[in-house]
Scaffold this motif. Structure first.
Motif, PDB file in Angstrom:
ATOM      1  N   VAL A 193       8.882  -0.034  18.444  1.00 22.90           N
ATOM      2  CA  VAL A 193       8.703  -0.489  17.058  1.00 22.90           C
ATOM      3  C   VAL A 193       9.450   0.447  16.113  1.00 22.90           C
ATOM      4  O   VAL A 193       9.391   1.671  16.248  1.00 22.90           O
ATOM      5  CB  VAL A 193       7.207  -0.533  16.688  1.00 22.90           C
ATOM      6  CG1 VAL A 193       7.019  -0.889  15.222  1.00 22.90           C
ATOM      7  CG2 VAL A 193       6.471  -1.523  17.591  1.00 22.90           C
ATOM      8  N   SER A 194      10.173  -0.153  15.146  1.00 22.16           N
ATOM      9  CA  SER A 194      10.841   0.627  14.095  1.00 22.16           C
ATOM     10  C   SER A 194      10.056   0.463  12.803  1.00 22.16           C
ATOM     11  O   SER A 194       9.755  -0.656  12.382  1.00 22.16           O
ATOM     12  CB  SER A 194      12.280   0.125  13.910  1.00 22.16           C
ATOM     13  OG  SER A 194      12.925   0.827  12.872  1.00 22.16           O
ATOM     14  N   LEU A 195       9.698   1.574  12.167  1.00 24.81           N
ATOM     15  CA  LEU A 195       8.874   1.525  10.963  1.00 24.81           C
ATOM     16  C   LEU A 195       9.686   1.035   9.767  1.00 24.81           C
ATOM     17  O   LEU A 195      10.854   1.397   9.583  1.00 24.81           O
ATOM     18  CB  LEU A 195       8.295   2.908  10.662  1.00 24.81           C
ATOM     19  CG  LEU A 195       7.361   3.484  11.737  1.00 24.81           C
ATOM     20  CD1 LEU A 195       6.814   4.833  11.278  1.00 24.81           C
ATOM     21  CD2 LEU A 195       6.224   2.531  12.053  1.00 24.81           C
ATOM     22  N   LEU A 196       9.048   0.204   8.926  1.00 17.40           N
ATOM     23  CA  LEU A 196       9.724  -0.387   7.775  1.00 17.40           C
ATOM     24  C   LEU A 196       9.106   0.016   6.449  1.00 17.40           C
ATOM     25  O   LEU A 196       9.822   0.259   5.479  1.00 17.40           O
ATOM     26  CB  LEU A 196       9.702  -1.916   7.877  1.00 17.40           C
ATOM     27  CG  LEU A 196      10.443  -2.551   9.044  1.00 17.40           C
ATOM     28  CD1 LEU A 196      10.185  -4.043   9.047  1.00 17.40           C
ATOM     29  CD2 LEU A 196      11.931  -2.286   8.931  1.00 17.40           C
ATOM     30  N   GLY A 197       7.770   0.048   6.382  1.00  9.23           N
ATOM     31  CA  GLY A 197       7.125   0.306   5.102  1.00  9.23           C
ATOM     32  C   GLY A 197       5.624   0.422   5.238  1.00  9.23           C
ATOM     33  O   GLY A 197       5.104   0.665   6.338  1.00  9.23           O
ATOM     34  N   PHE A 198       4.916   0.191   4.136  1.00  9.87           N
ATOM     35  CA  PHE A 198       3.461   0.362   4.138  1.00  9.87           C
ATOM     36  C   PHE A 198       2.859  -0.487   3.022  1.00  9.87           C
ATOM     37  O   PHE A 198       3.553  -0.919   2.092  1.00  9.87           O
ATOM     38  CB  PHE A 198       3.094   1.832   3.934  1.00  9.87           C
ATOM     39  CG  PHE A 198       3.616   2.409   2.643  1.00  9.87           C
ATOM     40  CD1 PHE A 198       2.813   2.443   1.509  1.00  9.87           C
ATOM     41  CD2 PHE A 198       4.912   2.898   2.556  1.00  9.87           C
ATOM     42  CE1 PHE A 198       3.288   2.949   0.319  1.00  9.87           C
ATOM     43  CE2 PHE A 198       5.402   3.418   1.360  1.00  9.87           C
ATOM     44  CZ  PHE A 198       4.594   3.446   0.239  1.00  9.87           C
ATOM     45  N   PHE A 199       1.570  -0.711   3.113  1.00 13.20           N
ATOM     46  CA  PHE A 199       0.848  -1.421   2.066  1.00 13.20           C
ATOM     47  C   PHE A 199       0.224  -0.413   1.109  1.00 13.20           C
ATOM     48  O   PHE A 199      -0.377   0.577   1.532  1.00 13.20           O
ATOM     49  CB  PHE A 199      -0.251  -2.300   2.663  1.00 13.20           C
ATOM     50  CG  PHE A 199       0.254  -3.604   3.198  1.00 13.20           C
ATOM     51  CD1 PHE A 199       0.694  -4.603   2.336  1.00 13.20           C
ATOM     52  CD2 PHE A 199       0.294  -3.848   4.562  1.00 13.20           C
ATOM     53  CE1 PHE A 199       1.165  -5.803   2.828  1.00 13.20           C
ATOM     54  CE2 PHE A 199       0.773  -5.044   5.064  1.00 13.20           C
ATOM     55  CZ  PHE A 199       1.209  -6.031   4.186  1.00 13.20           C
ATOM     56  N   SER A 200       0.381  -0.679  -0.192  1.00 20.65           N
ATOM     57  CA  SER A 200      -0.252   0.144  -1.217  1.00 20.65           C
ATOM     58  C   SER A 200      -0.994  -0.788  -2.178  1.00 20.65           C
ATOM     59  O   SER A 200      -1.098  -1.996  -1.931  1.00 20.65           O
ATOM     60  CB  SER A 200       0.807   0.954  -1.975  1.00 20.65           C
ATOM     61  OG  SER A 200       1.618   0.074  -2.755  1.00 20.65           O
ATOM     62  N   LYS A 201      -1.477  -0.250  -3.287  1.00 18.55           N
ATOM     63  CA  LYS A 201      -2.159  -1.087  -4.277  1.00 18.55           C
ATOM     64  C   LYS A 201      -1.216  -2.140  -4.866  1.00 18.55           C
ATOM     65  O   LYS A 201      -1.642  -3.184  -5.322  1.00 18.55           O
ATOM     66  CB  LYS A 201      -2.713  -0.210  -5.398  1.00 18.55           C
ATOM     67  CG  LYS A 201      -3.838   0.712  -4.941  1.00 18.55           C
ATOM     68  CD  LYS A 201      -4.327   1.571  -6.095  1.00 18.55           C
ATOM     69  CE  LYS A 201      -5.454   2.496  -5.635  1.00 18.55           C
ATOM     70  NZ  LYS A 201      -5.923   3.375  -6.738  1.00 18.55           N
ATOM     71  N   LYS A 202       0.115  -1.823  -4.866  1.00 19.49           N
ATOM     72  CA  LYS A 202       1.109  -2.763  -5.404  1.00 19.49           C
ATOM     73  C   LYS A 202       1.451  -3.862  -4.404  1.00 19.49           C
ATOM     74  O   LYS A 202       2.140  -4.812  -4.734  1.00 19.49           O
ATOM     75  CB  LYS A 202       2.391  -2.009  -5.763  1.00 19.49           C
ATOM     76  CG  LYS A 202       2.195  -0.930  -6.803  1.00 19.49           C
ATOM     77  CD  LYS A 202       3.508  -0.189  -7.022  1.00 19.49           C
ATOM     78  CE  LYS A 202       3.323   0.952  -8.008  1.00 19.49           C
ATOM     79  NZ  LYS A 202       4.588   1.724  -8.188  1.00 19.49           N
TER      80      LYS A 202
ATOM     81  N   LYS B  33       6.172   6.833   3.972  1.00 18.55           N
ATOM     82  CA  LYS B  33       5.496   7.963   3.332  1.00 18.55           C
ATOM     83  C   LYS B  33       4.875   8.880   4.375  1.00 18.55           C
ATOM     84  O   LYS B  33       4.817  10.090   4.199  1.00 18.55           O
ATOM     85  CB  LYS B  33       4.421   7.457   2.363  1.00 18.55           C
ATOM     86  CG  LYS B  33       4.951   7.126   0.976  1.00 18.55           C
ATOM     87  CD  LYS B  33       3.817   6.927  -0.003  1.00 18.55           C
ATOM     88  CE  LYS B  33       4.360   6.793  -1.421  1.00 18.55           C
ATOM     89  NZ  LYS B  33       3.263   6.611  -2.408  1.00 18.55           N
ATOM     90  N   GLU B  34       4.353   8.271   5.422  1.00 21.81           N
ATOM     91  CA  GLU B  34       3.765   9.069   6.501  1.00 21.81           C
ATOM     92  C   GLU B  34       3.893   8.324   7.821  1.00 21.81           C
ATOM     93  O   GLU B  34       4.038   7.100   7.845  1.00 21.81           O
ATOM     94  CB  GLU B  34       2.302   9.393   6.209  1.00 21.81           C
ATOM     95  CG  GLU B  34       1.439   8.193   5.866  1.00 21.81           C
ATOM     96  CD  GLU B  34       0.031   8.632   5.486  1.00 21.81           C
ATOM     97  OE1 GLU B  34      -0.632   9.249   6.359  1.00 21.81           O
ATOM     98  OE2 GLU B  34      -0.398   8.367   4.359  1.00 21.81           O
ATOM     99  N   LEU B  35       3.867   9.079   8.907  1.00 14.34           N
ATOM    100  CA  LEU B  35       4.021   8.509  10.242  1.00 14.34           C
ATOM    101  C   LEU B  35       2.658   8.313  10.885  1.00 14.34           C
ATOM    102  O   LEU B  35       1.689   9.017  10.565  1.00 14.34           O
ATOM    103  CB  LEU B  35       4.873   9.445  11.111  1.00 14.34           C
ATOM    104  CG  LEU B  35       6.320   9.648  10.655  1.00 14.34           C
ATOM    105  CD1 LEU B  35       6.988  10.742  11.479  1.00 14.34           C
ATOM    106  CD2 LEU B  35       7.110   8.363  10.752  1.00 14.34           C
ATOM    107  N   PRO B  36       2.561   7.349  11.810  1.00 16.20           N
ATOM    108  CA  PRO B  36       1.283   7.146  12.511  1.00 16.20           C
ATOM    109  C   PRO B  36       0.990   8.281  13.481  1.00 16.20           C
ATOM    110  O   PRO B  36       1.862   9.114  13.771  1.00 16.20           O
ATOM    111  CB  PRO B  36       1.504   5.821  13.241  1.00 16.20           C
ATOM    112  CG  PRO B  36       2.975   5.692  13.389  1.00 16.20           C
ATOM    113  CD  PRO B  36       3.574   6.382  12.215  1.00 16.20           C
ATOM    114  N   LEU B  37      -0.222   8.298  13.978  1.00 23.72           N
ATOM    115  CA  LEU B  37      -0.647   9.286  14.979  1.00 23.72           C
ATOM    116  C   LEU B  37      -0.852   8.608  16.315  1.00 23.72           C
ATOM    117  O   LEU B  37      -1.044   7.382  16.395  1.00 23.72           O
ATOM    118  CB  LEU B  37      -1.950   9.953  14.537  1.00 23.72           C
ATOM    119  CG  LEU B  37      -1.922  10.680  13.176  1.00 23.72           C
ATOM    120  CD1 LEU B  37      -3.318  11.137  12.818  1.00 23.72           C
ATOM    121  CD2 LEU B  37      -0.946  11.846  13.210  1.00 23.72           C
ATOM    122  N   ILE B  38      -0.826   9.390  17.368  1.00 21.97           N
ATOM    123  CA  ILE B  38      -1.119   8.863  18.696  1.00 21.97           C
ATOM    124  C   ILE B  38      -2.526   8.238  18.685  1.00 21.97           C
ATOM    125  O   ILE B  38      -3.454   8.773  18.081  1.00 21.97           O
ATOM    126  CB  ILE B  38      -1.060   9.981  19.765  1.00 21.97           C
ATOM    127  CG1 ILE B  38       0.330  10.640  19.771  1.00 21.97           C
ATOM    128  CG2 ILE B  38      -1.384   9.427  21.149  1.00 21.97           C
ATOM    129  CD1 ILE B  38       1.445   9.744  20.180  1.00 21.97           C
TER     130      ILE B  38
END
Length: 622
Positions: free
Chosen positions: A95-104, A111-116
């Motif tokens: 999987v290649s990271l694209l983005g994230f969900f925020s209030k907007k 902004k940050e990477l996942p953890l194991i």
């Protein structure tokens, strides 16, 4: 209604097992290896290559795109203790990271990477729509097509995000790039064409190399647009060019293919020389100047300045005059004036067969002057291009007669001048362009190769320079003007690898367009370029594009050119480029939060560009 725990159990697909920068590996639950899932009576497509996945890290929802998958043997099951074949293997997703969900809502970037061991889920319907919602709240949507892998999902882009940017549309011939160009601009025009402010504050110029957009209804009805069908074989439509932009020695150096060291400085002297101004506007001054030049030729004992120099001078000047009798004068000169090569001296033979040499009385000058006095003409032609030609002619003969320049260095330039100016006269007119219509199509289909390269440069440079000059004035008036130059088959003029032209011409051409694409945004000038050969186009130009519509590209050089310069695409999208079907493209750039593969919506047939591939069977069968 299902609880959130039940929903999570259905949508959960696995957990993170590896984090390597933007690339994440996810182990899929063995119960989630089917192709579809049933949820609330709907059949949902299960996780697979090219789909999206949600990774939860506390309250943060990180979104990634599945770019690949593979299986490995699960070592916790030995040959003896597994009871099902499915339990023997583990399915892993890349999987290649694209983005994230925020209030907007969904935002592109990391902004940050996942953890194991972070849990991973399918996207819910609303989340999927949010990821593919590319239109900001203060923007206007334009529907471009539908998502290829989700036919029910319309893809819209924001007018501001797409058109306040440079756009690149690339694809092999027959892949649908011209159709896509027509689609996005038709949608834009349909939305705004009836608005008075749109007509006043926006200008669109289509540079059409193949005549695909000159039909009355191509993209938009004829009543809304200016159409110029230029032709260098016959004088037809002529595009208006302001005098200020054609009285430029740099432009003439390119048109006449002037050499850098000798011919280009000569052209600058000819075009900028104030001394010649009265010679090209006043009949008496011109006649007097011609007599002075001929007197100098006769007076000099120069083997290079023979009778043919006088004849060529008068012949070249004659074409710049109206109702001239120079041809009659030339016939007398041919019969009477001669040059003695051995003595390096002119002599005049009268009707009685008497020869009068320069050193005798009456001299050759006394004999030739009455003949020159008989030159008559109504006026010097008022055509600006003819005046440029006359400037070049007079400067040339003045310099070679005075010994300032060498005939061998400048004569090739003089020979090219008539043809090039005649071509220009057929396709341009010297005047300011004023029109109530804000959409202009310029067809170069019937323009010869030389002018096909020169004219777009001249037009685009004029549009850009004019826009720069009016920027401050527009701000004071409180109305910022918008200019969009659309170039189809852009490799014709943006090529960086052409071997059929001088390096000087190539550098000037590329520098002009590179300045527009790098600095144009400040002045409200934007480019849309469509091409089947992105490899041929300057890498600087491609790197400055903000939005891309990528159709099928087969050539490795073209694919590599996109990969080197486009930062918005993931690896899977690049690998898909050679196998995209006609009418399908990858949308990527600032207007799209994630790269998406879309099927471009259809246009009514009467508004389509004229670029269809012929159907042989229809033409060959009785």
């Amino acid at each position: 209604m299902k609880t959130s725990i039940q929903k999570d159990s259905i949508f959960k697909v696995g957990k993170v097992t590896s984090v390597e920068g933007r690339t994440i590996k996810i182990e899929v639950d063995k119960t989630k290896n089917s192709s579809h899932l049933l949820y609330d009576g709907e059949l949902l497509r299960n996780i697979s290559v090219n789909s999206y996945i949600k990774i939860t890290k506390g309250f943060t929802k990180i979104i990634g795109k599945v770019e690949g998958e593979f299986i490995v043997e699960d070592k916790q099951y030995s040959e003896k203790n597994y009871t099902n074949e499915n339990k023997k293997i583990k399915r892993l997703l890349i999987v290649s990271l694209l983005g994230f969900f925020s209030k907007k809502g969904f935002e592109r970037g990391i902004k940050e990477l996942p953890l194991i061991n972070n849990e991973c889920f399918l996207l819910e319907r609303e989340e999927f729509k949010d990821v593919h919602d590319f239109v900001k709240k203060d923007d206007e949507p334009l529907v471009i097509g539908t998502l290829t892998h989700e036919n029910g999902q319309e893809i819209s882009v924001g007018v501001n995000d797409l058109f306040a940017s440079h756009i690149g549309i690339f694809g092999n011939t027959g892949s649908g790039k011209s159709y896509t160009l027509a689609k996005i601009y038709r949608e834009l025009f349909l939305k705004f064409i009836e608005n008075k402010k749109f007509k006043e504050n926006a200008q669109f110029y289509f540079i059409d190399f193949n005549g695909e957009y000159i039909e009355d209804n191509a993209i938009l009805e004829k009543e809304h647009k200016n159409i110029f069908c230029l032709n260098t074989r016959i004088s037809k439509d002529k595009f208006p060019i302001s005098e200020a932009y054609i009285k430029d020695h740099h432009f003439w150096a390119l048109v006449l293919e002037a050499t850098e060291k000798t011919q280009k400085p000569f052209l600058q002297r000819a075009i900028d020389n104030e001394y010649l101004e009265d010679k090209i506007t006043d009949k008496d001054c011109l006649k007097s100047f011609l007599k002075q030049l001929i007197a100098k030729i006769i007076d000099k004992e120069d083997d290079n300045l023979k009778t043919n120099i006088i004849i060529d001078l008068l012949y070249n000047v004659e074409v710049c005059l109206t109702n001239s009798n120079i041809n009659e004068v030339l016939s007398v000169i041919r019969e009477s004036l001669h040059f003695h090569s051995k003595n390096k001296n002119f002599y005049f033979r009268d009707e009685n067969g008497n020869d009068y040499y320069k050193s005798t009385t009456p001299s050759v000058l006394n004999k030739i002057e009455p003949i020159l006095d008989e030159i008559e003409f109504d006026e010097i032609q008022t055509d600006f291009l003819i005046k440029i030609r006359l400037r070049i002619i007079l400067q040339y003969y003045h310099e070679i007669i005075s010994g300032f320049s060498n005939i061998e260095h400048l004569s090739p330039l003089i020979k090219r001048t008539p043809t090039r100016i005649n071509d220009l006269k057929k396709i341009i007119t010297i005047q300011d362009f004023v029109s109530e219509k804000n959409i202009t199509v310029i067809s170069l289909r019937d323009v010869n190769l030389q002018m096909r390269k020169m004219l777009p440069l001249l037009i685009c440079k004029q549009l850009y320079e004019t826009k720069k000059e009016l920027k401050e004035q527009d701000k004071k008036n409180g109305q910022e003007k918008y200019l969009n130059i659309i170039i189809d088959e852009a490799h014709n003029i943006l090529s960086s690898v052409s071997e059929r032209e001088s390096e000087t011409w190539k550098d000037y051409r590329l520098e002009t367009f590179e300045e527009i694409i790098k600095e144009g945004r400040k002045f409200g000038v934007f480019l849309t370029i469509a091409s089947q050969r992105p490899y041929d186009i300057s890498a600087t130009i491609i790197s400055q594009l903000h939005n891309f519509f990528l159709h099928r590209l087969i050539n490795n050089n073209d694919i590599n050119a996109i990969e080197r310069t486009v930062s918005y695409l993931d690896r899977l999208s690049f690998e898909t480029l050679p196998i995209l079907p006609t009418g399908t493209c990858i949308l990527a750039g600032l207007s799209a939060q994630v790269p998406v593969m879309i099927d471009v919506s259809e246009i009514d047939k009467k508004y389509e560009p004229d670029n269809k591939t012929m159907k042989l069977i229809d033409n060959w069968k009785d």
